[in-house]
Write a protein that holds these residues in place. Structure first.
Motif, PDB file in Angstrom:
ATOM      1  N   SER A  55       0.983  -1.047  -0.001  1.00  0.00           N
ATOM      2  CA  SER A  55       0.080  -0.067  -0.028  1.00  0.00           C
ATOM      3  C   SER A  55       0.868   1.234  -0.249  1.00  0.00           C
ATOM      4  O   SER A  55       2.389   1.141   0.168  1.00  0.00           O
ATOM      5  N   GLU A  56      -0.017   2.262   0.022  1.00  0.00           N
ATOM      6  CA  GLU A  56       1.050   3.695  -0.199  1.00  0.00           C
ATOM      7  C   GLU A  56       1.866   3.651   1.276  1.00  0.00           C
ATOM      8  O   GLU A  56       2.593   4.164   0.951  1.00  0.00           O
ATOM      9  N   GLU A  57       1.015   3.906   1.978  1.00  0.00           N
ATOM     10  CA  GLU A  57       1.635   3.961   3.565  1.00  0.00           C
ATOM     11  C   GLU A  57       2.648   2.648   3.818  1.00  0.00           C
ATOM     12  O   GLU A  57       3.648   3.743   4.209  1.00  0.00           O
ATOM     13  N   SER A 104       4.464   1.528   1.840  1.00  0.00           N
ATOM     14  CA  SER A 104       5.878   2.040   0.595  1.00  0.00           C
ATOM     15  C   SER A 104       6.459   2.872   1.175  1.00  0.00           C
ATOM     16  O   SER A 104       7.495   2.887   1.212  1.00  0.00           O
ATOM     17  N   VAL A 105       5.973   4.088   1.748  1.00  0.00           N
ATOM     18  CA  VAL A 105       6.695   5.411   2.316  1.00  0.00           C
ATOM     19  C   VAL A 105       6.909   4.666   3.803  1.00  0.00           C
ATOM     20  O   VAL A 105       7.924   5.658   3.746  1.00  0.00           O
ATOM     21  N   PRO A 138       6.810  10.227  -0.413  1.00  0.00           N
ATOM     22  CA  PRO A 138       5.568   9.701  -1.280  1.00  0.00           C
ATOM     23  C   PRO A 138       5.659   9.536  -2.855  1.00  0.00           C
ATOM     24  O   PRO A 138       4.846   8.378  -3.212  1.00  0.00           O
ATOM     25  N   GLY A 189       5.031   6.324  -4.812  1.00  0.00           N
ATOM     26  CA  GLY A 189       4.692   5.956  -5.646  1.00  0.00           C
ATOM     27  C   GLY A 189       4.985   5.658  -7.214  1.00  0.00           C
ATOM     28  O   GLY A 189       4.184   4.329  -7.876  1.00  0.00           O
ATOM     29  N   GLY A 212       4.794   0.443  -5.977  1.00  0.00           N
ATOM     30  CA  GLY A 212       4.651  -0.430  -4.085  1.00  0.00           C
ATOM     31  C   GLY A 212       5.440  -2.285  -4.837  1.00  0.00           C
ATOM     32  O   GLY A 212       5.511  -2.846  -3.815  1.00  0.00           O
TER      33      GLY A 212
END
Length: 482
Positions: A428-430, A432-433, A453, A457, A461
């Motif tokens: 997920s983006e969260e 991944s960051v 982010p 992106g 991912g």
């Protein structure tokens, strides 16, 4: 007329025969041979009429059974001498000199051989046992009726097997196990569930450097017991099996290998994030005794990282060690690892002597299953190309766990072997960051609130891409396009 009992000899260990003064006596048909054999099985002892009728005719004797019995006794007296069979009030007694039957002589020789063996005189024990076995000319009680054969032959045949076990045990002790192997294989095929014979075959094979074949013999018996009776081999045979598996079993310093518990899992990556659902599946499968997991997904999605992370956290559940093998299923420009090469690597890791390894893949697979049957191992087969590559590498017992990673779904592992499939998706983006910032560090401009982010992106991912981007961009300067 006086009968000289000392000149009459009888044979029961083969066709029932009588010899007087070295000449064979014509006895007649099966019923008369049965009467003689029934009396010889208990020489110098009265055998009741009812017992003789039962042994000759079985459960449904004719009305004339007793008169016929008297006729057979009369004919035997004519041929052997009138004093050989004595009538008593309730039965008949055959008088015989000591050792007049081959069965008595056989028992005497076997007992003598046991004494020789206990005293360490193994050469004499072997000679005596071979003399005993030479008395057998065929299946015991040949030529008698079925009732006597069914009731008396098994005990005689059991004594023969016991003597053979004594003989081959002595031969192994004398260092002549190699010569005993062919005969032991034949006996094991005739008596496939007799553990004592399998134990002797294993000992004979091991004594001449064929330990791999010895382990295969154990595996065949264990599989037969599980399939036909739902039981395991006895404790004594299991101890022998474990003794052969132990690296300390080898004789002499040239064959002794260090006892090392394999711990081959590569270093787990730091900063592992997310994957709580997948880890829960692995934990639940382990508690539910699932033994095969298949982790699939696209390149760079973190299949190996997941397997290593879980493997290191669960290593205490696998006291016999952890094995790792790169199957190179997606290696660019290289052929995948062949099953026979993979098996040789695994067997070396388990302590197998390379001089004992079978030559072909099926033999290697059997040995691998034998060596893993009673162990609790974690086996990570990384980057598998096909089910055909994996199946020979599956262990023999239910207590080990296998993690297979690969880009392909390998449906045969699921359909035929019950593999629990875990498909990995991108982060997920969260997450991944979180991963990007962990690798890049707090000081780098790429970890800033807006840059991280955006870069995460751009990496789609994929954990591998995120780690590479963070490593090259995190502290090296201003962010650049991925």
């Amino acid at each position: 007329m006086q009968t000289n009992l000392s000149v009459i000899r009888y044979r029961l260990l083969g066709s029932v025969e009588a010899h007087s003064g070295g000449r064979r006596v014509a006895l007649g048909g099966p019923k008369r041979r049965t009467v003689l054999a029934a009396l010889l099985l208990r020489p110098n002892t009265v055998v009741a009429d009812d017992r003789l009728v039962d042994l000759v005719w079985g459960d449904d004797p004719p009305r004339s059974a007793r008169p016929q019995l008297q006729v057979h006794i009369h004919e035997l007296r004519k041929r052997l001498g009138p004093a050989t069979i004595v009538r008593h009030s309730y039965g008949y007694q055959l008088l015989a000199a000591p050792g007049a039957t081959d069965a008595e002589e056989f028992r005497r020789l076997v007992a003598l051989a046991r004494v020789h063996r206990s005293e360490g005189r193994r050469d004499e024990a072997a000679r005596t046992l071979r003399s005993a076995m030479a008395l057998w000319t065929g299946p015991a009680l040949g030529g008698v009726t079925a009732p006597l054969e069914e009731k008396a032959r098994p005990a005689l045949e059991e004594s023969r097997l016991y003597a053979l076990e004594e003989l081959y045990g002595v031969e192994v002790e004398r260092g002549r196990g190699s010569s005993a192997v062919p005969e032991l294989r034949t006996l094991c095929s005739e008596h496939p569930t007799r553990e004592s014979l399998v134990a002797l075959l294993m000992s004979a094979l091991h004594s001449c450097g064929r330990t791999g074949e010895a382990l295969e013999a154990y595996a065949s018996l264990r599989d037969l017991f599980a399939r036909e009776m739902g039981i395991a081999p006895g404790a004594q045979l299991q101890r022998l099996h474990l003794g052969l598996l132990s690296p300390e079993r080898e004789e002499g310093p040239a064959r002794r290998r260090p006892s090392v518990r394999p711990a081959e899992l590569p270093h787990a990556v730091r900063g592992f994030v997310a994957r709580d659902r997948e880890l829960a599946v692995l934990d639940a499968g382990r508690e539910g005794r699932a033994s095969l997991f298949l982790v699939t997904g696209v390149a760079g999605v973190g299949k190996t990282a997941l397997a290593l992370h879980w493997g290191h956290t669960a290593r205490e559940d696998f006291p016999d060690g952890q094995l790792y093998l790169d199957l190179r299923g997606s290696a660019c420009g290289e052929a995948p690892t062949q099953p026979d090469d993979a098996l040789r690597q695994l067997l070396r890791s388990l302590g197998a002597d390379t001089r004992d390894l079978p030559a072909d893949a099926p033999g290697l697979a059997k040995l691998f299953r034998s060596m893993t049957a009673d162990r609790r191992l974690l086996i990570l087969l990384d980057d598998a190309a096909s089910a055909e590559q994996v199946v020979p590498l599956l262990p023999g017992g239910p207590d080990s766990t296998v993690l297979v990673t690969g880009r392909r779904d390998l449906p045969d592992l699921v359909a035929l072997f019950g593999a629990v499939r875990i498909r990995l998706d991108v982060l997920s983006e969260e997450s991944s960051v979180e991963l990007f910032r962990f690798v890049a560090g707090d000081a780098g401009p790429a970890s800033g609130p807006s840059a991280a982010p955006a870069i995460a992106g751009d990496c789609g991912g994929l954990p591998l891409a995120l780690r590479m981007a963070a490593a090259t961009m995190g502290a090296a300067g201003p962010p650049r396009p991925v």
